[in-house]
Design a protein around this motif. Structure first.
Motif, PDB file in Angstrom:
ATOM      1  N   ALA A  45       0.831  -1.205   0.000  1.00  0.00           N
ATOM      2  CA  ALA A  45       0.000   0.000   0.000  1.00  0.00           C
ATOM      3  C   ALA A  45       0.867   1.257   0.000  1.00  0.00           C
ATOM      4  N   ALA A  46       1.940   1.239   0.790  1.00  0.00           N
ATOM      5  CA  ALA A  46       2.828   2.403   0.844  1.00  0.00           C
ATOM      6  C   ALA A  46       3.542   2.610  -0.478  1.00  0.00           C
ATOM      7  N   LEU A  47       3.956   1.534  -1.130  1.00  0.00           N
ATOM      8  CA  LEU A  47       4.645   1.663  -2.409  1.00  0.00           C
ATOM      9  C   LEU A  47       3.711   2.164  -3.501  1.00  0.00           C
ATOM     10  N   GLU A  48       2.445   1.792  -3.429  1.00  0.00           N
ATOM     11  CA  GLU A  48       1.487   2.343  -4.392  1.00  0.00           C
ATOM     12  C   GLU A  48       1.344   3.849  -4.216  1.00  0.00           C
ATOM     13  N   ARG A  49       1.290   4.298  -2.937  1.00  0.00           N
ATOM     14  CA  ARG A  49       1.241   5.743  -2.692  1.00  0.00           C
ATOM     15  C   ARG A  49       2.520   6.424  -3.161  1.00  0.00           C
ATOM     16  N   ALA A  50       3.648   5.760  -2.927  1.00  0.00           N
ATOM     17  CA  ALA A  50       4.923   6.338  -3.351  1.00  0.00           C
ATOM     18  C   ALA A  50       4.988   6.471  -4.868  1.00  0.00           C
ATOM     19  N   GLY A  51       4.483   5.470  -5.580  1.00  0.00           N
ATOM     20  CA  GLY A  51       4.495   5.523  -7.033  1.00  0.00           C
ATOM     21  C   GLY A  51       3.646   6.659  -7.571  1.00  0.00           C
ATOM     22  N   LEU A  52       2.459   6.847  -6.992  1.00  0.00           N
ATOM     23  CA  LEU A  52       1.585   7.943  -7.423  1.00  0.00           C
ATOM     24  C   LEU A  52       2.254   9.296  -7.180  1.00  0.00           C
ATOM     25  N   ALA A  53       2.849   9.453  -5.998  1.00  0.00           N
ATOM     26  CA  ALA A  53       3.495  10.725  -5.675  1.00  0.00           C
ATOM     27  C   ALA A  53       4.714  10.966  -6.556  1.00  0.00           C
TER      28      ALA A  53
END
Length: 406
Positions: free
Chosen positions: A167-175
């Motif tokens: 979940a954190a990596l998905e947020r990191a990718g979007l940002a």
């Protein structure tokens, strides 16, 4: 601030150091020196970057506190990138306090993230998690949002918690995509690789199988008795018997775990655990003593039963037994794990990250260099060690961090 300085700063924020240098490469005023230092850091010339940043701090003078504090944060980040983990943390904290007091919240948050990344590198997860919890990332620009999410993912990966990490990596990718910085997007992709490549091996019934990090997590959460050779412990779900400080007992436990459900001959146990070439009655007496200690240490997890030819591990409740091992097992594997990030490390930084003495690390590096597995450059205190990333597996379980349940 003139237009060239503004344009160079924007280029650096977008991850374009060459574009920034085209505008300020020949200038020696304080803001230009600072931006040139950041540009050289982005290009990987850390020695030149630190020199320029220190010149900029002197040029700004004591009255320009915010500019000097920003230079300190930049120098701390350069020290982190060059694996100078002994860089004074108090200096970075003082710079952060100055930035917060003057209302520069973005750079103050960046200073916190630099400190947290250092904590992650040396395996101090509780401190890193506590510091990260004190930051509200929502008002921050996309690049720092990505950095925040990457650190959350890094902590989750070290703690073997794959769903929060994903979940954190998905947020990191979007940002990172919002920030539009190629290097940041590459960092996110590299973090994803930790979840997609084998992280450990499981040994059972004489067979070996590689596991992804998610499979390791599932194994540790199951009802299986795990002889954990990654952290020198025996564990079943939340019950953990740590044997890290008792190497002989753990060696015996691992041998019994690898042979389960069969037994292991006494002479085999003695030869491997005691490193004895000639076995006599004193070794057999010592084996009986060590087996009694192991039986006591295991408590409610398992028993150790004597057989006609040796000893056998018998888990309570008729549960299966597996051995969880590192993805690679060779001398100095932990040193190789840290060097596998592709960065250049000093022996002092490796010692700090591994919690070992610098002399011990230096001996390991010399042995690895003799075997052609690492290489060094520089002399004296400037000497650095590195190796290409090891292909085919992730080194998560080799890094200095506790597993779930520790």
């Amino acid at each position: 601030m003139d237009s060239l300085i503004t344009a160079a700063a924007r280029a650096l924020a977008a991850g374009d150091p060459l574009g920034a240098l085209k505008r300020i490469a020949l200038r020696d005023d304080a803001p230009s020196l600072a931006l040139r230092g950041v540009a050289m850091a982005q290009l990987g010339d850390f020695v030149r970057a630190r020199t320029l940043l220190r010149r900029a701090m002197r040029a700004f003078g004591p009255k320009e506190a915010i500019a000097r504090a920003r230079c300190m944060v930049a120098e701390a980040e350069v020290a982190l990138a060059s694996r100078d983990l002994g860089w004074p943390a108090k200096t970075l904290d003082a710079a952060r306090v100055t930035l917060e007091a003057r209302g520069d919240r973005v750079n103050a948050a960046h200073a916190r993230y630099v400190a947290i990344r250092r904590l992650l590198l040396i395996g101090r997860l509780d401190e890193a998690e506590h510091a990260l919890a004190g930051i509200d990332p929502e008002p921050l620009p996309p690049a720092l949002l990505a950095a925040h999410a990457l650190m959350v993912a890094g902590i989750a990966i070290r703690r073997i918690r794959t769903k929060p990490a994903q979940a954190a990596l998905e947020r990191a990718g979007l940002a990172a995509r919002r920030a539009g910085i190629p290097a940041l997007m590459a960092e996110v992709e590299n973090a994803w690789l930790l979840l997609r490549t084998p992280a450990a091996r499981v040994l059972t019934h004489g067979e070996e199988r590689r596991l992804l990090l998610g499979e390791v997590e599932a194994l540790l959460a199951s009802d299986v008795l795990v002889v954990d050779a990654c952290r020198h412990a025996l564990r079943r779900q939340d019950a953990v018997v740590a044997l890290a400080g008792r190497p002989v007992l753990f060696t015996l436990a691992r041998m019994l775990g690898e042979a389960w459900p069969a037994d292991v001959p006494r002479n085999t146990l003695i030869a491997r655990a005691f490193r004895a070439r000639v076995i006599d009655e004193s070794h057999r007496a010592r084996l009986r003593v060590e087996m009694a200690r192991l039986r006591t240490a295991l408590g409610m997890l398992a028993g150790v039963h004597a057989t006609k030819r040796g000893f056998a591990l018998v888990p309570h409740g008729a549960r299966p037994v597996v051995v969880l091992a590192w993805p690679i097992e060779e001398p100095h594997a932990a040193v190789l794990a840290l060097l596998a990030d592709g960065e250049a490390w000093s022996s002092s930084a490796l010692a700090l990250a591994l919690g070992s003495s610098q002399r011990t690390v230096q001996r390991a590096l010399d042995a690895l260099a003799t075997a052609g597995k690492v290489q060094s450059f520089g002399l004296g205190r400037a000497r650095r060690w590195m190796t290409p990333p090891l292909p085919g597996f992730t080194t998560t379980l080799l890094l200095p961090a506790p597993l779930a349940g520790d």
